[in-house]
Structure formats: C-alpha cells, structure tokens
Design an enzyme around this catalytic site. Structure first.
Site, PDB file in Angstrom:
ATOM      1  N   ASN A  92       2.564  20.985  34.369  1.00  0.00           N
ATOM      2  CA  ASN A  92       1.583  21.186  33.298  1.00  0.00           C
ATOM      3  C   ASN A  92       0.160  21.108  33.828  1.00  0.00           C
ATOM      4  O   ASN A  92      -0.149  20.304  34.709  1.00  0.00           O
ATOM      5  CB  ASN A  92       1.782  20.141  32.194  1.00  0.00           C
ATOM      6  CG  ASN A  92       3.144  20.264  31.549  1.00  0.00           C
ATOM      7  OD1 ASN A  92       3.808  21.281  31.709  1.00  0.00           O
ATOM      8  ND2 ASN A  92       3.567  19.247  30.826  1.00  0.00           N
ATOM      9  N   ASP A  94      -2.300  20.479  31.629  1.00  0.00           N
ATOM     10  CA  ASP A  94      -3.047  19.600  30.715  1.00  0.00           C
ATOM     11  C   ASP A  94      -3.228  18.221  31.356  1.00  0.00           C
ATOM     12  O   ASP A  94      -2.710  17.952  32.441  1.00  0.00           O
ATOM     13  CB  ASP A  94      -2.338  19.504  29.340  1.00  0.00           C
ATOM     14  CG  ASP A  94      -0.963  18.832  29.419  1.00  0.00           C
ATOM     15  OD1 ASP A  94      -0.883  17.710  29.958  1.00  0.00           O
ATOM     16  OD2 ASP A  94       0.030  19.431  28.942  1.00  0.00           O
ATOM     17  N   HIS A 109       0.917  22.806  39.577  1.00  0.00           N
ATOM     18  CA  HIS A 109       0.357  24.094  39.141  1.00  0.00           C
ATOM     19  C   HIS A 109      -1.128  23.979  38.780  1.00  0.00           C
ATOM     20  O   HIS A 109      -1.662  24.823  38.063  1.00  0.00           O
ATOM     21  CB  HIS A 109       1.156  24.651  37.956  1.00  0.00           C
ATOM     22  CG  HIS A 109       2.530  25.134  38.351  1.00  0.00           C
ATOM     23  ND1 HIS A 109       3.516  25.422  37.435  1.00  0.00           N
ATOM     24  CD2 HIS A 109       3.071  25.396  39.573  1.00  0.00           C
ATOM     25  CE1 HIS A 109       4.617  25.813  38.072  1.00  0.00           C
ATOM     26  NE2 HIS A 109       4.379  25.806  39.370  1.00  0.00           N
ATOM     27  N   SER A 177      12.012  24.850  31.331  1.00  0.00           N
ATOM     28  CA  SER A 177      13.085  25.841  31.202  1.00  0.00           C
ATOM     29  C   SER A 177      13.785  26.096  32.525  1.00  0.00           C
ATOM     30  O   SER A 177      14.855  26.694  32.560  1.00  0.00           O
ATOM     31  CB  SER A 177      12.510  27.161  30.672  1.00  0.00           C
ATOM     32  OG  SER A 177      11.533  27.649  31.573  1.00  0.00           O
ATOM     33  N   LEU A 202      14.781  19.792  25.058  1.00  0.00           N
ATOM     34  CA  LEU A 202      15.062  20.005  23.637  1.00  0.00           C
ATOM     35  C   LEU A 202      16.461  20.575  23.432  1.00  0.00           C
ATOM     36  O   LEU A 202      17.170  20.200  22.509  1.00  0.00           O
ATOM     37  CB  LEU A 202      14.004  20.955  23.063  1.00  0.00           C
ATOM     38  CG  LEU A 202      14.078  21.229  21.567  1.00  0.00           C
ATOM     39  CD1 LEU A 202      13.895  19.944  20.764  1.00  0.00           C
ATOM     40  CD2 LEU A 202      13.027  22.258  21.150  1.00  0.00           C
ATOM     41  N   GLU A 203      16.815  21.508  24.312  1.00  0.00           N
ATOM     42  CA  GLU A 203      18.100  22.204  24.173  1.00  0.00           C
ATOM     43  C   GLU A 203      18.616  22.511  25.576  1.00  0.00           C
ATOM     44  O   GLU A 203      17.855  22.389  26.541  1.00  0.00           O
ATOM     45  CB  GLU A 203      17.893  23.514  23.398  1.00  0.00           C
ATOM     46  CG  GLU A 203      16.852  24.387  24.067  1.00  0.00           C
ATOM     47  CD  GLU A 203      16.246  25.448  23.156  1.00  0.00           C
ATOM     48  OE1 GLU A 203      16.561  25.452  21.955  1.00  0.00           O
ATOM     49  OE2 GLU A 203      15.473  26.261  23.674  1.00  0.00           O
TER      50      GLU A 203
HETATM   51  C1  BJW Z   1      11.031  20.797  24.714  1.00  0.00           C
HETATM   52  C2  BJW Z   1      10.342  20.591  23.543  1.00  0.00           C
HETATM   53  C3  BJW Z   1      10.291  19.289  23.086  1.00  0.00           C
HETATM   54  C4  BJW Z   1      10.232  22.682  23.951  1.00  0.00           C
HETATM   55  N1  BJW Z   1      10.890  18.312  23.755  1.00  0.00           N
HETATM   56  N2  BJW Z   1      11.638  19.819  25.371  1.00  0.00           N
HETATM   57  C5  BJW Z   1      12.519  35.863  42.255  1.00  0.00           C
HETATM   58  C6  BJW Z   1      13.383  34.787  42.445  1.00  0.00           C
HETATM   59  C7  BJW Z   1      12.901  33.502  42.692  1.00  0.00           C
HETATM   60  C8  BJW Z   1      11.531  33.253  42.736  1.00  0.00           C
HETATM   61  C9  BJW Z   1      10.679  34.319  42.544  1.00  0.00           C
HETATM   62  C10 BJW Z   1      11.160  35.598  42.304  1.00  0.00           C
HETATM   63  N3  BJW Z   1      10.093  36.437  42.158  1.00  0.00           N
HETATM   64  C11 BJW Z   1       8.964  35.694  42.275  1.00  0.00           C
HETATM   65  C12 BJW Z   1       9.308  34.414  42.518  1.00  0.00           C
HETATM   66  C13 BJW Z   1       8.383  33.263  42.675  1.00  0.00           C
HETATM   67  C14 BJW Z   1       7.658  32.922  41.374  1.00  0.00           C
HETATM   68  C15 BJW Z   1       8.686  32.745  40.260  1.00  0.00           C
HETATM   69  O1  BJW Z   1       9.284  31.687  40.105  1.00  0.00           O
HETATM   70  N4  BJW Z   1       8.880  33.740  39.421  1.00  0.00           N
HETATM   71  C16 BJW Z   1       9.875  33.637  38.345  1.00  0.00           C
HETATM   72  C17 BJW Z   1       9.394  34.428  37.172  1.00  0.00           C
HETATM   73  C18 BJW Z   1      11.226  34.069  38.884  1.00  0.00           C
HETATM   74  N5  BJW Z   1       6.930  31.685  41.605  1.00  0.00           N
HETATM   75  C19 BJW Z   1       5.711  31.695  42.094  1.00  0.00           C
HETATM   76  O2  BJW Z   1       5.084  32.716  42.303  1.00  0.00           O
HETATM   77  C20 BJW Z   1       5.121  30.344  42.421  1.00  0.00           C
HETATM   78  N6  BJW Z   1       4.636  30.336  43.761  1.00  0.00           N
HETATM   79  C21 BJW Z   1       5.473  30.455  44.811  1.00  0.00           C
HETATM   80  O3  BJW Z   1       6.685  30.540  44.691  1.00  0.00           O
HETATM   81  O4  BJW Z   1       4.815  30.435  46.019  1.00  0.00           O
HETATM   82  C22 BJW Z   1       5.597  30.480  47.211  1.00  0.00           C
HETATM   83  C23 BJW Z   1       5.602  29.114  47.820  1.00  0.00           C
HETATM   84  C24 BJW Z   1       6.588  28.229  47.442  1.00  0.00           C
HETATM   85  C25 BJW Z   1       6.601  26.950  48.024  1.00  0.00           C
HETATM   86  C26 BJW Z   1       5.651  26.619  48.955  1.00  0.00           C
HETATM   87  C27 BJW Z   1       4.661  27.510  49.292  1.00  0.00           C
HETATM   88  C28 BJW Z   1       4.650  28.777  48.747  1.00  0.00           C
HETATM   89  C29 BJW Z   1       3.945  30.037  41.517  1.00  0.00           C
HETATM   90  C30 BJW Z   1       4.380  29.824  40.110  1.00  0.00           C
HETATM   91  C31 BJW Z   1       3.133  29.624  39.225  1.00  0.00           C
HETATM   92  C32 BJW Z   1       3.509  29.390  37.779  1.00  0.00           C
HETATM   93  N7  BJW Z   1       2.333  29.373  37.020  1.00  0.00           N
HETATM   94  C33 BJW Z   1       2.423  29.090  35.581  1.00  0.00           C
HETATM   95  C34 BJW Z   1       1.001  29.245  34.998  1.00  0.00           C
HETATM   96  C35 BJW Z   1       0.131  28.064  35.413  1.00  0.00           C
HETATM   97  C36 BJW Z   1      -1.190  28.059  34.745  1.00  0.00           C
HETATM   98  C37 BJW Z   1      -1.102  28.060  33.243  1.00  0.00           C
HETATM   99  O5  BJW Z   1      -0.660  27.055  32.637  1.00  0.00           O
HETATM  100  O6  BJW Z   1      -1.482  29.075  32.671  1.00  0.00           O
HETATM  101  O7  BJW Z   1       2.913  27.758  35.367  1.00  0.00           O
HETATM  102  S1  BJW Z   1       3.602  30.101  34.725  1.00  0.00           S
HETATM  103  C38 BJW Z   1       4.136  28.853  33.601  1.00  0.00           C
HETATM  104  O8  BJW Z   1       5.538  28.572  33.834  1.00  0.00           O
HETATM  105  C39 BJW Z   1       3.349  27.596  33.997  1.00  0.00           C
HETATM  106  C40 BJW Z   1       4.413  26.546  33.896  1.00  0.00           C
HETATM  107  O9  BJW Z   1       4.044  25.410  34.656  1.00  0.00           O
HETATM  108  C41 BJW Z   1       5.635  27.252  34.393  1.00  0.00           C
HETATM  109  C42 BJW Z   1       6.943  26.613  33.947  1.00  0.00           C
HETATM  110  O10 BJW Z   1       7.089  26.654  32.561  1.00  0.00           O
HETATM  111  P1  BJW Z   1       7.765  25.446  31.792  1.00  0.00           P
HETATM  112  O11 BJW Z   1       6.903  24.245  31.901  1.00  0.00           O
HETATM  113  O12 BJW Z   1       9.160  25.296  32.215  1.00  0.00           O
HETATM  114  O13 BJW Z   1       7.652  25.965  30.264  1.00  0.00           O
HETATM  115  P2  BJW Z   1       8.682  26.895  29.459  1.00  0.00           P
HETATM  116  O14 BJW Z   1       7.947  27.373  28.271  1.00  0.00           O
HETATM  117  O15 BJW Z   1       9.322  27.884  30.320  1.00  0.00           O
HETATM  118  O16 BJW Z   1       9.831  25.877  29.011  1.00  0.00           O
HETATM  119  C43 BJW Z   1       9.579  24.842  28.059  1.00  0.00           C
HETATM  120  C44 BJW Z   1      10.838  24.002  27.939  1.00  0.00           C
HETATM  121  O17 BJW Z   1      10.548  22.911  27.093  1.00  0.00           O
HETATM  122  C45 BJW Z   1      12.035  24.746  27.329  1.00  0.00           C
HETATM  123  O18 BJW Z   1      13.197  24.446  28.083  1.00  0.00           O
HETATM  124  C46 BJW Z   1      12.157  24.154  25.925  1.00  0.00           C
HETATM  125  O19 BJW Z   1      13.495  24.062  25.462  1.00  0.00           O
HETATM  126  C47 BJW Z   1      11.594  22.776  26.142  1.00  0.00           C
HETATM  127  N8  BJW Z   1      10.988  22.177  24.952  1.00  0.00           N
HETATM  128  N9  BJW Z   1       9.880  21.819  23.076  1.00  0.00           N
HETATM  129  C48 BJW Z   1      11.579  18.643  24.898  1.00  0.00           C
HETATM  130  N10 BJW Z   1       9.664  18.990  21.918  1.00  0.00           N
END
Ligand code: BJW
Length: 233
Positions: A92, A94, A109, A177, A202-203
């Site tokens: 996050n 935040d 991040h 997720s 959550l799920e």
């Molecule tokens: C609740 C709830 C409640 C709801 N109680 N629970 C193909 C295969 C594999 C990897 C890749 C690929 N192609 C590209 C990649 C790499 C890529 C990637 O992963 N892409 C995917 C789409 C496949 N990754 C990258 O590019 C990363 N960098 C990288 O890999 O560099 C190489 C490297 C690695 C290691 C060392 C050195 C170099 C960078 C990723 C950057 C992600 N950025 C973001 C934006 C950040 C800024 C911003 O906030 O705007 O980060 S994207 C967004 O997703 C944000 C989040 O941190 C991230 C994860 O999301 P999160 O937190 O999981 O949220 P949700 O909405 O997905 O899920 C919410 C969950 O909460 C759900 O499960 C709900 O059920 C639950 N929930 N209410 C409890 N009340």
C-alpha cells in the site's frame, strides 16, 4: 506468546478498504475507474503527466479524510511484542500502518507522501500537490513524480524482504488479491523454505490453495482476532 521466531506480514489494499480507501481489483475498485496503462506505468506518465499527477494528487489529498482501522492497530500491537522479529511489508502507498502505530514498515510499492525526482533521483518526504510542478528540494529541477512503483519498475527494498522471507517461520498475507508480482510470489518462497503460511482476506483469492491456512472475513475482524490468538498462544 506463540511459538514463532520470525514473522513476515504482507499487506495489500484490503487492509485499508474499511478505512475508506478503494482497492484496485474489487468491484468498484480503482482499476474500474482508471486505466492501469494510463496511470500506473512509466509510459502512461510520459504520455500524459498531468493526468497521472492529478490522479496521485487526489489520492494523496484523500489521506487527510481517512483513519487507520482495527486491523492496522492490531498489527502495530503485534510489532510491539515481536519487535525486530517481525517485518511488515506493505504494497500500500497510504500511511495508515504508520498512523496505526507501526514503526518499521517496508513500503515496497512506494508512498503517496513521498516524491521522486526524475533528475537527481532523490526521494523526498512530500505532502503537497505535484501537478503544479514544484521544484525538487535537492536539485531545484521541476521534475518531481509520485514516488510509487509502477508496472515494469523495480519494487523497493527487495533484498531486505527476501532476506526476511528466507528467515521467517510464519508468513501472513492480509488483504491482497495476489495478482501482482513479485509480492504474489512471496508465499511460495516462504513455504518452500519451510515457513507456515496464512492468508487473511475478505474472500478466497487466487492464491488461497497455496496457503497452509486461510481465514476469510473483513480485515477489521479477522486481523485483530488472529493477533489476539497469536499473542495468547
Ligand atoms: C479485503 C477487504 C476487507 C477487500 N478486508 N480483505 C507476467 C507474469 C508474472 C509477472 C508479470 C507478468 N507480466 C508483468 C509482470 C510483472 C508485473 C506484474 O505482476 N504484472 C501482473 C499484472 C501480472 N509486476 C511489476 O511490474 C512489478 N515490478 C517488477 O516485477 O519488477 C521486476 C523486479 C522484481 C523484483 C526485483 C527487481 C525487479 C511492479 C508492480 C507495481 C504495482 N504497482 C501498483 C500501483 C502502485 C501505486 C498505486 O497505488 O497507484 O501497486 S498496481 C496495484 O496492485 C498496487 C498494489 O500495491 C498492487 C496489488 O494490489 P492489492 O493490494 O492486492 O489490491 P487488489 O485490489 O488487487 O486486492 C484487494 C484484496 O483485498 C482482494 O483480495 C479483496 O478480496 C481484499 N479485500 N476488502 C480484507 N475489508
């Protein structure tokens, strides 16, 4: 206290959802309202910096209207008990973990309240709009961008995180997720190295079958309950 020597906790947007911060991929989440390619990639920023700066300025300003919830506060309590044996890694951007009392938070991040200068690469604490192109406090160039990690960029503090995962005997994933790497791969790394793994979400998520144990429900309920159990056990 429970019989774990070293704990890594990974949090995602779900832990802040009940504080009023949108998640990304849930129904009504940020990626339904904005295109990832436009606002969360370096290419999108190069194409339309005003759009991207406005998007992050609004999210940064919105932090003034939200408060940490019972889940953030419970993790801070756990940190006080485990001290250096616990690493809290958050995806996050935040500041609710810190405002909930956590001290040692690894923001892989980046953070909304930080700016990155694309000229001198300095990261500066920042709590004001970037769309007016303020000067970098270090080199004075008007080239500040949000200090967040976009797709295709390397997350922060990966060495520290990987070392902690290698050492931990408990890995806990909360409110994520598991759709974004490298964070989504941490559970497999931890499990392969012998750690117990627990999901609190959550799920069920895509990754649920990988975990030894999963508990589902709102973070404000399942996290404090789990922390109390761990501290009592
Ligand atoms: C609740 C709830 C409640 C709801 N109680 N629970 C193909 C295969 C594999 C990897 C890749 C690929 N192609 C590209 C990649 C790499 C890529 C990637 O992963 N892409 C995917 C789409 C496949 N990754 C990258 O590019 C990363 N960098 C990288 O890999 O560099 C190489 C490297 C690695 C290691 C060392 C050195 C170099 C960078 C990723 C950057 C992600 N950025 C973001 C934006 C950040 C800024 C911003 O906030 O705007 O980060 S994207 C967004 O997703 C944000 C989040 O941190 C991230 C994860 O999301 P999160 O937190 O999981 O949220 P949700 O909405 O997905 O899920 C919410 C969950 O909460 C759900 O499960 C709900 O059920 C639950 N929930 N209410 C409890 N009340």
């Amino acid at each position: 206290m429970a019989d774990f020597n070293s704990i890594v906790i990974l949090t995602g947007a779900g832990i802040s959802a009940e504080s009023g911060i949108d998640t990304f991929r849930d129904h009504g989440g940020l990626w339904e309202k904005h295109s990832i390619e436009d606002v969360a990639t370096p290419q999108g920023f190069a194409r339309d910096p005003d759009l991207v700066l406005g998007f992050y300025d609004a999210r940064c300003a919105a932090l003034a209207n939200v408060e940490p919830n019972a889940a953030h506060i419970a993790l801070a309590k756990l940190e006080r008990e485990f001290a250096d044996s616990l690493l809290l890694v958050t995806q996050n951007v935040d500041d609710l973990h810190e405002r909930g009392g956590s001290i040692n938070v690894c923001h892989m991040h980046g953070q909304l309240k930080s700016a990155l200068c694309t000229s001198c690469e300095t990261r500066s604490a920042w709590d004001a709009p970037l769309s007016s192109r303020p000067p970098c406090p270090v080199c004075q160039a008007p080239t500040l961008r949000p200090d967040v990690v976009w797709f295709g960029e390397a997350p922060y503090q990966m060495r520290r995180i990987e070392e902690a995962i290698m050492e931990c005997d408990l890995f806990v994933s909360i409110g994520t997720s598991g759709a974004v790497y490298p964070a989504a791969g941490f559970v497999q790394q931890a499990k392969r190295l012998g750690a117990r793994t627990l999901e609190l979400n959550l799920e069920p998520s895509e990754g649920t079958p990988i975990f030894h144990e999963a508990r589902h429900g709102p973070a404000t309920q399942v996290v404090p309950q789990w922390v109390d159990e761990l501290l009592a056990g």
